[in-house]
Write a protein that holds these residues in place. Structure first.
Motif, short mmCIF file in Angstrom:
data_model
loop_
_atom_site.label_atom_id
_atom_site.label_comp_id
_atom_site.label_asym_id
_atom_site.label_seq_id
_atom_site.Cartn_x
_atom_site.Cartn_y
_atom_site.Cartn_z
N SER A 9 0.83 -1.20 0.00
CA SER A 9 0.00 0.00 0.00
C SER A 9 0.86 1.25 0.00
O SER A 9 2.00 1.24 0.48
CB SER A 9 -0.93 0.00 1.22
OG SER A 9 -0.15 0.10 2.40
N THR A 23 -4.50 3.86 -1.94
CA THR A 23 -4.07 3.17 -3.15
C THR A 23 -3.02 2.12 -2.82
O THR A 23 -2.41 2.15 -1.74
CB THR A 23 -3.45 4.16 -4.17
OG1 THR A 23 -2.33 4.81 -3.56
CG2 THR A 23 -4.47 5.19 -4.63
N GLY A 24 -2.82 1.22 -3.75
CA GLY A 24 -1.80 0.20 -3.58
C GLY A 24 -1.88 -0.83 -4.69
O GLY A 24 -2.64 -0.68 -5.65
N THR A 25 -1.09 -1.88 -4.54
CA THR A 25 -1.09 -2.97 -5.50
C THR A 25 -1.29 -4.29 -4.77
O THR A 25 -0.93 -4.44 -3.60
CB THR A 25 0.23 -3.03 -6.31
OG1 THR A 25 1.32 -3.21 -5.40
CG2 THR A 25 0.43 -1.78 -7.13
N ARG A 27 -0.90 -8.58 -5.49
CA ARG A 27 -0.45 -9.68 -6.34
C ARG A 27 -1.24 -10.90 -5.93
O ARG A 27 -1.18 -11.36 -4.79
CB ARG A 27 1.04 -9.94 -6.14
CG ARG A 27 1.55 -11.12 -6.93
CD ARG A 27 3.06 -11.33 -6.70
NE ARG A 27 3.44 -12.61 -7.24
CZ ARG A 27 3.95 -13.62 -6.54
NH1 ARG A 27 4.16 -13.49 -5.25
NH2 ARG A 27 4.25 -14.75 -7.12
N MET A 68 -10.47 -1.18 -9.13
CA MET A 68 -9.36 -2.12 -9.20
C MET A 68 -9.03 -2.31 -10.68
O MET A 68 -9.93 -2.48 -11.50
CB MET A 68 -9.72 -3.45 -8.54
CG MET A 68 -8.52 -4.25 -8.14
SD MET A 68 -8.94 -5.71 -7.16
CE MET A 68 -9.09 -5.01 -5.55
N TYR A 69 -7.75 -2.25 -11.01
CA TYR A 69 -7.30 -2.34 -12.39
C TYR A 69 -6.31 -3.48 -12.55
O TYR A 69 -5.47 -3.70 -11.69
CB TYR A 69 -6.60 -1.04 -12.81
CG TYR A 69 -7.44 0.18 -12.60
CD1 TYR A 69 -8.41 0.55 -13.52
CD2 TYR A 69 -7.29 0.97 -11.46
CE1 TYR A 69 -9.20 1.66 -13.32
CE2 TYR A 69 -8.06 2.09 -11.26
CZ TYR A 69 -9.02 2.43 -12.19
OH TYR A 69 -9.79 3.53 -11.98
N MET A 71 -3.03 -4.83 -13.88
CA MET A 71 -1.75 -4.29 -14.31
C MET A 71 -1.03 -5.29 -15.22
O MET A 71 -0.64 -4.95 -16.33
CB MET A 71 -0.88 -3.94 -13.10
CG MET A 71 -1.46 -2.82 -12.26
SD MET A 71 -0.61 -2.60 -10.69
CE MET A 71 1.06 -2.29 -11.17
N ARG A 116 -1.42 -9.06 -11.20
CA ARG A 116 -1.02 -7.88 -10.43
C ARG A 116 -2.08 -6.84 -10.66
O ARG A 116 -2.41 -6.51 -11.80
CB ARG A 116 0.36 -7.38 -10.85
CG ARG A 116 1.46 -8.32 -10.40
CD ARG A 116 2.82 -7.67 -10.54
NE ARG A 116 3.85 -8.63 -10.23
CZ ARG A 116 4.39 -8.77 -9.03
NH1 ARG A 116 4.01 -8.00 -8.04
NH2 ARG A 116 5.32 -9.67 -8.83
N SER A 118 -3.96 -3.06 -9.35
CA SER A 118 -3.84 -1.77 -8.69
C SER A 118 -5.21 -1.43 -8.14
O SER A 118 -6.22 -1.67 -8.80
CB SER A 118 -3.39 -0.71 -9.70
OG SER A 118 -3.36 0.55 -9.09
N TYR A 119 -5.26 -0.90 -6.92
CA TYR A 119 -6.55 -0.53 -6.34
C TYR A 119 -6.54 0.92 -5.88
O TYR A 119 -5.49 1.50 -5.60
CB TYR A 119 -6.93 -1.46 -5.19
CG TYR A 119 -6.10 -1.30 -3.94
CD1 TYR A 119 -6.41 -0.31 -2.99
CD2 TYR A 119 -5.01 -2.11 -3.70
CE1 TYR A 119 -5.64 -0.16 -1.85
CE2 TYR A 119 -4.25 -1.97 -2.57
CZ TYR A 119 -4.57 -0.99 -1.64
OH TYR A 119 -3.81 -0.83 -0.51
N ARG A 120 -7.73 1.48 -5.84
CA ARG A 120 -7.93 2.83 -5.31
C ARG A 120 -9.29 2.85 -4.63
O ARG A 120 -10.30 2.48 -5.24
CB ARG A 120 -7.87 3.86 -6.42
CG ARG A 120 -8.14 5.28 -5.93
CD ARG A 120 -7.91 6.33 -6.97
NE ARG A 120 -8.64 6.06 -8.20
CZ ARG A 120 -8.32 6.56 -9.38
NH1 ARG A 120 -7.27 7.34 -9.51
NH2 ARG A 120 -9.04 6.28 -10.43
#
Length: 126
Positions: A9, A23-25, A27, A68-69, A71, A116, A118-120
């Motif tokens: 995060s 935000t963060g990533t 896996r 959520m995207y 990556m 992987r 990405s979230y916000r």
């Protein structure tokens, strides 16, 4: 299907005194021994967002926007679906039986071998 997740995060971004963006990533990955099929439904997963404050039980419910995207993806086969769907954030009760609720992000995923993401999550208090 059982998959694991690793979370990284970023520090919360305070846009205004009443609006914070987290935000963060993430896996997501599965052990190599699992067999994936094209007809398998997406699996639910979720996690509590780090670096957040609890929502006291007498507080007003904040407005939440979750995104959520994808990556990167490491798919096992071109015939196996992968990706995410149904992203949702909510304040849920403390799993340790505390009095407060904590920010929790959920989604459903076809994790392939590894995703992987990405979230916000934007939190706006009234």
């Amino acid at each position: 299907m059982v998959f694991r997740l690793e979370l990284q995060s970023a520090p919360p971004l305070h846009l205004t005194p009443h609006c914070v963006v987290h935000t963060g990533t993430v896996r997501l990955f599965v052990p190599d021994t699992l067999i994936h099929t094209a007809t398998a439904p997406a699996e639910q997963f979720g996690f509590f967002l780090p670096n957040t404050h609890p929502l006291p039980e007498d507080a007003c419910e904040p407005y939440l926007w979750s995104e959520m995207y994808l990556m990167t993806a490491n798919a096992a086969s071109a015939n196996i679906p992968f990706g995410i769907t149904h992203t949702q954030a909510a304040y849920v009760p403390d799993p340790r039986a505390g009095l407060h609720r904590w920010l929790h992000l959920t989604a459903a995923a076809h994790p392939a071998r590894e995703l992987r993401l990405s979230y916000r999550v934007t939190v706006q208090t009234p």
